[in-house]
Design a protein around this motif. Structure first.
Motif, mmCIF file in Angstrom:
data_model
loop_
_atom_site.group_PDB
_atom_site.id
_atom_site.type_symbol
_atom_site.label_atom_id
_atom_site.label_comp_id
_atom_site.label_asym_id
_atom_site.label_seq_id
_atom_site.Cartn_x
_atom_site.Cartn_y
_atom_site.Cartn_z
ATOM 1 N N ASP A 1 0.801 -1.222 0.000
ATOM 2 C CA ASP A 1 0.000 0.000 0.000
ATOM 3 C C ASP A 1 0.834 1.273 0.000
ATOM 4 O OD1 ASP A 1 -2.248 -1.618 0.141
ATOM 5 O OD2 ASP A 1 -2.382 -1.493 2.328
ATOM 6 N N ARG A 2 2.157 1.138 -0.021
ATOM 7 C CA ARG A 2 3.038 2.294 0.140
ATOM 8 C C ARG A 2 3.709 2.682 -1.167
ATOM 9 N NH1 ARG A 2 8.572 3.008 1.585
ATOM 10 N NH2 ARG A 2 8.842 0.749 1.475
ATOM 11 N N CYS A 3 3.629 3.974 -1.512
ATOM 12 C CA CYS A 3 4.329 4.474 -2.689
ATOM 13 C C CYS A 3 5.818 4.554 -2.373
ATOM 14 C CB CYS A 3 3.798 5.856 -3.069
ATOM 15 S SG CYS A 3 4.709 6.628 -4.428
ATOM 16 N N ILE A 4 6.645 3.892 -3.186
ATOM 17 C CA ILE A 4 8.081 3.908 -2.940
ATOM 18 C C ILE A 4 8.836 4.784 -3.926
ATOM 19 C CG2 ILE A 4 8.115 1.644 -1.831
ATOM 20 C CD1 ILE A 4 9.143 0.497 -4.502
ATOM 21 N N ALA A 5 8.195 5.145 -5.046
ATOM 22 C CA ALA A 5 8.875 5.998 -6.022
ATOM 23 C C ALA A 5 7.863 6.508 -7.041
ATOM 24 C CB ALA A 5 9.986 5.228 -6.743
ATOM 25 N N SER A 6 8.157 7.689 -7.585
ATOM 26 C CA SER A 6 7.354 8.219 -8.683
ATOM 27 C C SER A 6 8.232 9.125 -9.519
ATOM 28 C CB SER A 6 6.134 8.987 -8.151
ATOM 29 O OG SER A 6 6.539 10.100 -7.384
ATOM 30 N N GLY A 7 7.948 9.186 -10.805
ATOM 31 C CA GLY A 7 8.739 10.031 -11.694
ATOM 32 C C GLY A 7 9.191 9.276 -12.927
ATOM 33 N N ASP A 8 10.436 9.507 -13.323
ATOM 34 C CA ASP A 8 11.020 8.853 -14.492
ATOM 35 C C ASP A 8 11.106 7.343 -14.278
ATOM 36 O OD1 ASP A 8 12.805 9.164 -17.059
ATOM 37 O OD2 ASP A 8 13.959 7.886 -15.693
ATOM 38 N N LEU A 9 10.921 6.567 -15.346
ATOM 39 C CA LEU A 9 10.896 5.115 -15.214
ATOM 40 C C LEU A 9 12.223 4.564 -14.698
ATOM 41 C CD1 LEU A 9 9.316 2.517 -15.531
ATOM 42 C CD2 LEU A 9 10.022 2.426 -17.935
ATOM 43 N N ARG A 10 13.328 5.157 -15.086
ATOM 44 C CA ARG A 10 14.623 4.674 -14.600
ATOM 45 C C ARG A 10 14.742 4.872 -13.089
ATOM 46 N NH1 ARG A 10 18.481 3.680 -18.468
ATOM 47 N NH2 ARG A 10 20.179 4.141 -17.033
ATOM 48 N N ASP A 11 14.286 6.036 -12.610
ATOM 49 C CA ASP A 11 14.349 6.290 -11.168
ATOM 50 C C ASP A 11 13.409 5.359 -10.406
ATOM 51 O OD1 ASP A 11 16.166 8.328 -11.619
ATOM 52 O OD2 ASP A 11 14.612 9.879 -11.712
ATOM 53 N N VAL A 12 12.230 5.136 -10.967
ATOM 54 C CA VAL A 12 11.268 4.234 -10.330
ATOM 55 C C VAL A 12 11.829 2.808 -10.294
ATOM 56 C CG1 VAL A 12 8.992 3.163 -10.583
ATOM 57 C CG2 VAL A 12 9.249 5.638 -10.857
ATOM 58 N N ALA A 13 12.436 2.384 -11.391
ATOM 59 C CA ALA A 13 13.012 1.039 -11.443
ATOM 60 C C ALA A 13 14.148 0.886 -10.427
ATOM 61 C CB ALA A 13 13.526 0.743 -12.846
ATOM 62 N N ARG A 14 14.963 1.924 -10.274
ATOM 63 C CA ARG A 14 16.055 1.870 -9.294
ATOM 64 C C ARG A 14 15.506 1.689 -7.875
ATOM 65 N NH1 ARG A 14 21.149 3.443 -10.887
ATOM 66 N NH2 ARG A 14 21.324 4.391 -12.968
ATOM 67 N N ALA A 15 14.479 2.479 -7.543
ATOM 68 C CA ALA A 15 13.909 2.391 -6.196
ATOM 69 C C ALA A 15 13.274 1.026 -5.958
ATOM 70 C CB ALA A 15 12.872 3.498 -6.007
ATOM 71 N N ALA A 16 12.601 0.511 -6.980
ATOM 72 C CA ALA A 16 11.964 -0.796 -6.843
ATOM 73 C C ALA A 16 13.007 -1.895 -6.684
ATOM 74 C CB ALA A 16 11.086 -1.066 -8.065
ATOM 75 N N LYS A 17 14.070 -1.825 -7.477
ATOM 76 C CA LYS A 17 15.139 -2.825 -7.387
ATOM 77 C C LYS A 17 15.809 -2.766 -6.027
ATOM 78 C CE LYS A 17 18.388 -5.732 -8.668
ATOM 79 N NZ LYS A 17 18.127 -7.187 -8.623
ATOM 80 N N ASP A 18 16.051 -1.561 -5.522
ATOM 81 C CA ASP A 18 16.667 -1.406 -4.206
ATOM 82 C C ASP A 18 15.785 -2.015 -3.117
ATOM 83 O OD1 ASP A 18 18.746 -0.236 -2.454
ATOM 84 O OD2 ASP A 18 17.103 1.027 -1.754
ATOM 85 N N THR A 19 14.482 -1.808 -3.243
ATOM 86 C CA THR A 19 13.550 -2.383 -2.263
ATOM 87 C C THR A 19 13.584 -3.901 -2.310
ATOM 88 O OG1 THR A 19 12.088 -0.455 -2.429
ATOM 89 C CG2 THR A 19 11.132 -2.482 -1.549
ATOM 90 N N LEU A 20 13.601 -4.465 -3.505
ATOM 91 C CA LEU A 20 13.636 -5.918 -3.654
ATOM 92 C C LEU A 20 14.956 -6.510 -3.181
ATOM 93 C CD1 LEU A 20 11.885 -6.300 -7.119
ATOM 94 C CD2 LEU A 20 11.081 -7.241 -4.945
ATOM 95 N N ASP A 21 16.050 -5.769 -3.355
ATOM 96 C CA ASP A 21 17.344 -6.255 -2.867
ATOM 97 C C ASP A 21 17.360 -6.335 -1.339
ATOM 98 O OD1 ASP A 21 18.316 -6.577 -5.389
ATOM 99 O OD2 ASP A 21 19.455 -4.683 -5.428
ATOM 100 N N ARG A 22 16.621 -5.426 -0.696
ATOM 101 C CA ARG A 22 16.545 -5.447 0.766
ATOM 102 C C ARG A 22 15.550 -6.495 1.264
ATOM 103 N NH1 ARG A 22 16.081 0.168 0.089
ATOM 104 N NH2 ARG A 22 13.901 0.031 0.797
ATOM 105 N N ASP A 23 14.506 -6.724 0.466
ATOM 106 C CA ASP A 23 13.466 -7.678 0.868
ATOM 107 C C ASP A 23 12.958 -8.391 -0.381
ATOM 108 O OD1 ASP A 23 11.362 -9.137 1.841
ATOM 109 O OD2 ASP A 23 10.161 -7.408 2.467
#
Length: 219
Positions: free
Chosen positions: A15-37
């Protein structure tokens, strides 16, 4: 994150927004989140239409970025002026594009009698129709984008069906009441998506405070 900001793409972890904006920036934030969990549940959406964006997060962040889909940019008001000149029929400086149009004989006869010929008459008719349907199109697109997002993200939330009915009925007070208890990031993004769904003809110049997106509620 501020999901109310106008963003090309947006990513949610549950339910939590982790990133918004350019697709590259969003992908980076999503990948970082998945690397942590590695068990994190992440969904990425087109920020305007709510179309899901399928990203492959295997490998390094470099691998992820290299596989990003080549998505077309959202159109802007200056797009028409930026189009390259056509090499087909018509004046190149107008950027016209030649395509086949099929009409009944009486339609061609009527067009032939119009000042400027068939092409000029057709362009005028299309522009008139586009302007006439602009408001309805904006409302419909907002409804579709909000519904698409809610159907994926909020199907298990309280008063989900009430929110859907209120949106399509243009009932802003009931809509806001139905989504009031939803997680804040999700609720705020739904509000932003649905803003135009609650417009009324002739109210396009209303201030944002008179529309659905009124900033975060003071709670």
């Amino acid at each position: 994150m501020d999901p109310e900001a106008d963003a090309a793409f947006i990513a949610f972890e549950a339910d939590r927004c982790i990133a918004s904006g350019d697709l590259r920036d969003v992908a980076r934030a999503a990948k970082d989140t998945l690397d942590r969990d590695s068990d994190a549940s992440i969904l990425v959406f087109d920020g305007r239409t709510s179309a899901p964006i399928d990203l492959d997060f295997r490998g390094t962040i470099g691998d992820v970025l290299a596989r990003l889909p080549d998505l077309p940019a959202a159109p802007t008001a200056s797009d028409d002026a930026a189009q390259p000149a056509s090499r087909g029929p018509g004046r190149p400086k107008l950027g016209v594009v030649a395509r086949e149009v099929t009409l009944l004989p009486r339609h061609w006869e009527w067009l032939a009698r119009q000042s400027g010929g068939a092409s000029v008459a057709l362009r005028k008719l299309v522009e008139q129709a586009r302007r006439a349907s602009e408001f309805k199109d904006r409302v419909r697109e907002a409804q579709e984008a909000a519904y698409r997002f809610m159907s994926v993200m909020a199907g298990d939330k309280p008063q989900y069906e009430d929110a859907i009915r209120a949106m399509f009925a243009g009932d802003l007070p009931s809509f806001k009441k139905a989504i009031a208890g939803w997680p804040s990031d999700m609720r705020d993004h739904v509000r932003r998506l649905a803003t135009a769904a609650f417009e009324r003809a002739g109210s396009q110049d209303s201030s944002p405070s008179e529309k659905v997106v009124e900033g975060r509620d003071r709670q």
